[in-house]
Every structure is written in structure tokens, then in C-alpha cells.
Design a protein around this motif. Structure first.
Motif, PDB file in Angstrom:
ATOM      1  N   PRO A  60      68.008  34.896  12.462  1.00 53.32           N
ATOM      2  CA  PRO A  60      68.231  34.682  13.903  1.00 53.32           C
ATOM      3  C   PRO A  60      69.462  35.433  14.404  1.00 53.32           C
ATOM      4  N   LYS A  61      69.406  36.763  14.309  1.00 58.04           N
ATOM      5  CA  LYS A  61      70.537  37.604  14.685  1.00 58.04           C
ATOM      6  C   LYS A  61      70.146  38.513  15.853  1.00 58.04           C
ATOM      7  N   THR A  62      70.951  38.483  16.912  1.00 57.60           N
ATOM      8  CA  THR A  62      70.696  39.330  18.077  1.00 57.60           C
ATOM      9  C   THR A  62      70.733  40.810  17.698  1.00 57.60           C
ATOM     10  N   ILE A  68      58.479  39.645  25.435  1.00 64.59           N
ATOM     11  CA  ILE A  68      57.836  39.695  24.117  1.00 64.59           C
ATOM     12  C   ILE A  68      56.751  38.629  24.067  1.00 64.59           C
ATOM     13  N   VAL A  69      55.531  39.056  23.785  1.00 66.42           N
ATOM     14  CA  VAL A  69      54.394  38.137  23.713  1.00 66.42           C
ATOM     15  C   VAL A  69      53.870  38.143  22.281  1.00 66.42           C
ATOM     16  N   ALA A 113      67.215  34.750  18.221  1.00 64.89           N
ATOM     17  CA  ALA A 113      67.757  36.105  18.318  1.00 64.89           C
ATOM     18  C   ALA A 113      67.640  36.655  19.736  1.00 64.89           C
ATOM     19  N   ALA A 114      66.652  36.204  20.480  1.00 65.86           N
ATOM     20  CA  ALA A 114      66.388  36.753  21.814  1.00 65.86           C
ATOM     21  C   ALA A 114      67.115  36.028  22.934  1.00 65.86           C
ATOM     22  N   ASN A 166      70.107  35.225  23.563  1.00 63.46           N
ATOM     23  CA  ASN A 166      71.414  35.706  24.013  1.00 63.46           C
ATOM     24  C   ASN A 166      71.384  37.195  24.349  1.00 63.46           C
ATOM     25  N   ASN A 167      70.168  37.736  24.475  1.00 68.12           N
ATOM     26  CA  ASN A 167      70.014  39.164  24.751  1.00 68.12           C
ATOM     27  C   ASN A 167      69.543  39.363  26.186  1.00 68.12           C
ATOM     28  N   PRO A 168      70.385  39.930  27.057  1.00 67.06           N
ATOM     29  CA  PRO A 168      69.998  40.092  28.470  1.00 67.06           C
ATOM     30  C   PRO A 168      68.825  41.040  28.675  1.00 67.06           C
ATOM     31  N   GLN A 169      68.541  41.882  27.664  1.00 62.13           N
ATOM     32  CA  GLN A 169      67.429  42.819  27.781  1.00 62.13           C
ATOM     33  C   GLN A 169      66.075  42.142  27.548  1.00 62.13           C
ATOM     34  N   VAL A 170      66.092  40.949  26.957  1.00 64.10           N
ATOM     35  CA  VAL A 170      64.851  40.217  26.698  1.00 64.10           C
ATOM     36  C   VAL A 170      64.710  39.126  27.753  1.00 64.10           C
ATOM     37  N   LEU A 171      63.763  39.301  28.658  1.00 63.16           N
ATOM     38  CA  LEU A 171      63.570  38.334  29.735  1.00 63.16           C
ATOM     39  C   LEU A 171      62.966  37.039  29.212  1.00 63.16           C
ATOM     40  N   GLU A 172      61.962  37.178  28.345  1.00 63.79           N
ATOM     41  CA  GLU A 172      61.269  35.998  27.812  1.00 63.79           C
ATOM     42  C   GLU A 172      60.668  36.320  26.457  1.00 63.79           C
TER      43      GLU A 172
END
Length: 200
Positions: free
Chosen positions: A127-129, A146-147, A158-159, A161-167
Motif C-alpha cells: 500500500p505505497k503511493t 481506475i476500474v 495507495a491511491a 493520497n494521490n491527487p492524480q487518482v480521482l477514484e
């Protein structure tokens, strides 16, 4: 038709789901209805008759400039609101056929523009960004949805805390709003098959 799968052979999919025409009016109606359904609609303001205070006429009718009846008028501080907002329901009716049609239209347009990235599998070992950022960099994607058929705990952690991943969602969690907002949609092969079953 065939969808290109990154790192694997192409998969055959339905033309109706991933190759249909883009129906902008339908997509706009469904996206608007989806967003409106999330509105609370609880805003309430006071009209002239609802403001507390005296109704006594505070000045004579003529000779003093503007004519007023009482201090509850909308132009005075502490007065009423001219067109007071009242609680209301913003939801709009969208039947199942319209909703599925809009989802097909969005997915087909994403595929046509090269913004739909299909991968054989998508997960991270820890679970690492940092690991997720590296994986997304390989795919050359921007703001992403990501689907996956099943979202693992490692991928979710991992996702988040990542602003590039909306959902990060499974097939049942896909929404038209998130698909429209995203620069790219990363979808696994298994998820694409489920989407095809759902929308065909």
C-alpha cells in the motif's frame, strides 16, 4: 471490434458498448441528473411575511423620499429576502435505458480519443503511493479513474493520497460524472468484460 490491451493481445468487445456514437445531449442530461441527485436542497430563507419585527409604518408616506411600510422590506439590514429560497427536491427522473445509453456513449468516446487504457491486471504489492505513481507513469496517464473487477486494500490505500487518482472503483461503482471528469480511465480486462455484460 477489438480493444487494445496494454502488454497483452487485444480483446474482442461489443461495438454497441465501446464503439457507438457520442450522444452529447443524453450524456449532459444524465450527468446533470446524477449531480442534482446529490444536492441536499435544504436552503431556506425568510420571505417578507416570515421575518419577525413590527409591521408599524415607521415614516409618513410622503415628503421623506422613498415610501416604506416597515423595516422588514428586503432593502433593509435584517429584513426579508425578495425571492426567498425554500427547501426543494432537485432530483430528475432518468430511466435505466437512458442511463445505460449515456454510459455506453461515454465509454465509446473515451475509447475513440485514446483515453481508455485497458490492462490485463492492475494492482500494487504494497500500500505505497510511490508504487502506484510508478505504475501510472508507465501507462502515461493524467487524472485517472481506475476500474477493477475487485479493488484490493493495497490498491485503495495507495491511491487515496494521490491527487492524480480521482477514484478507484469496481464495475458497480462507476459513475458518469467521474468518467467525464477523468483525463484517462484505466480498466482491467475482467472489468471491461463485466461492463460489456452490464451495458450490452
Amino acid at each position: 471490434m477489438e480493444l487494445n490491451v496494454i502488454g497483452a493481445k487485444p480483446m474482442k468487445v461489443s461495438d454497441e458498448v465501446f464503439g457507438g456514437e457520442f450522444r452529447e445531449n443524453l450524456v449532459h442530461q444524465v450527468v446533470t441528473a446524477y449531480r442534482n441527485a446529490g444536492r441536499a436542497g435544504t436552503k431556506a430563507q425568510l420571505s417578507h411575511s416570515e421575518v419577525s419585527g413590527t409591521t408599524k409604518k415607521f415614516k409618513k408616506q410622503k415628503g421623506g423620499g422613498a415610501r416604506h411600510g416597515d423595516y422588514r422590506a428586503p432593502i433593509f439590514v435584517g429584513g426579508s429576502r425578495a425571492f426567498a429560497a425554500k427547501p426543494r427536491d432537485f432530483s430528475q427522473k432518468v430511466n435505466r435505458k437512458m442511463y445505460r445509453g449515456a454510459m455506453r456513449s461515454i465509454l465509446a468516446e473515451l475509447n475513440r480519443q485514446g483515453r481508455l487504457k485497458v490492462v490485463d491486471a492492475f494492482d500494487v504489492e504494497q500500500p505505497k503511493t510511490k508504487a502506484l505513481v510508478a505504475r501510472l507513469k508507465e501507462l502515461e496517464v493524467g487524472r485517472t479513474v481506475i476500474v477493477s473487477e475487485g479493488v484490493s486494500e493495497n490498491l485503495y490505500l495507495a491511491a487515496r493520497n494521490n491527487p492524480q487518482v480521482l477514484e478507484v472503483v469496481d464495475v458497480h461503482g462507476i459513475s458518469p460524472v467521474s468518467l467525464v471528469r477523468a483525463d484517462h480511465v484505466v480498466m482491467t480486462v475482467d472489468a471491461a468484460k463485466k461492463v460489456e455484460e452490464w451495458l450490452a
